[in-house]
Enzyme design. Structure first.
Site: not given
Ligand code: ASP
Length: 307
Positions: A175, A206
């Site tokens: 991300t 999130d």
């Molecule tokens: N926070 C992101 C999600 O749960 C994933 C990530 O941060 O890699 O969609």
């Protein structure tokens, strides 16, 4: 009177030491520093923090190293479904999109949602229709899906798991996000993701939820988060970090640390945050062993850290 600018970006949190990068650690460092310098050029010209975080996230989305835009992870059906959000600290305006497909730069679609102002979040098909209306660039499936992501999904499915892009099963990093303070003293934050590998069709993480994966308030700080989304949703982690500044008078370093301690204490959470406070101080904290990130603090040099 102008003030010194600050900028931070991240490319996801995880167990980096276990990775076999398709790109080397040096490739990641180069990518991070290049994007920071592109952001610096805009901040030096006096561009707004909101434009700069959108631009930096666009560059991260376009780079297949990261789990956002091109190179996003795949859901249980082998599809790319992306989430993104951004927030402006001077007026708390926010724009978010969730479960979007075929959008080249989800963060720019979120920006359109913010600019049009009627709503904060658009989902799925409706967001796709809105993208066409505002001429946001659309790309075919094969633009997004890389061979590494197909392999990663097969491994996750064989193991019967829903996983963070950053775990051992992964091939690439995570991300993306950016936070900035411009020379006018305004803060902004942006986060964009393909989500979790093998996530359920229609799952919302999130990232597109204001207060969970993203938050900005000129009175406190700008925050972008990465990690297991469900844990960041349950702890409203980005707003929690801001609350540490607002109610406890903490600076970015103290608030980032306190936020991650809260994440771990409450839900044994895995992830990280990048934070710039209203004095331009840059900080990061994580409960994972790695967090790919870089920063320019108060107009200083570009620094990159992978852990
Ligand atoms: N926070 C992101 C999600 O749960 C994933 C990530 O941060 O890699 O969609």
């Amino acid at each position: 009177m102008t003030q010194p600018y600050s900028l931070m970006i991240h490319g996801g949190a995880g167990a980096l030491e276990d990775l076999k990068y398709e790109a080397s650690a040096d490739d990641f460092k180069q990518s991070i520093v290049k994007i920071l310098e592109a952001g610096r050029a805009r901040l030096e010209e006096g561009d707004r923090a909101l434009n700069v975080v959108e631009h930096c996230v666009n560059l991260l989305e376009n780079d297949p190293f990261y789990n956002a835009g091109k190179g996003s992870v795949l859901n249980e059906n082998g599809q790319v479904e992306m989430d993104a959000a951004l927030m402006n600290g001077s007026d708390l305006k926010a724009g978010a999109v969730t479960c979007v497909k075929n959008i080249k730069n989800p963060i720019s679609l979120a920006r359109q949602v913010l600019e049009q102002g009627d709503h904060v979040m658009l989902a799925g098909e409706g967001a796709g229709k809105f993208a066409k209306l505002y001429k946001v660039e659309i790309c075919p499936d094969d633009y997004f899906i890389t061979p590494g992501r197909i392999k990663q999904l097969k491994e996750a499915q064989a193991a019967g798991r829903i996983v963070l892009d950053h775990e051992k099963i992964k091939q690439k990093l995570g991300t993306v996000g950016a936070v900035a303070r411009d020379i006018h003293g305004n803060l902004a934050a942006a986060t964009s993701t393909g989500g979790l590998v093998n996530k359920r069709w229609g799952r919302v993480g999130d990232t597109p939820v204001v207060g969970a994966g993203v938050f900005a308030d000129d009175e406190t700080c700008a925050v972008s988060a990465t990690g297991y989304g469900e844990q960041f949703l349950r702890t409203v982690l980005s707003k929690t970090v801001s609350d540490y500044v607002y109610f406890k008078g903490m600076n970015a370093t103290e608030a980032a640390k306190a936020g991650i301690e809260y994440l771990v204490a409450k839900v044994n959470g895995e992830g990280g945050v990048i934070v710039i406070d209203n004095a331009g101080k840059c900080a990061a904290a994580q409960s994972t062993s790695g967090l790919i990130h870089g920063w320019i603090e108060l107009g200083g040099e570009s620094i990159c850290k992978l852990g």
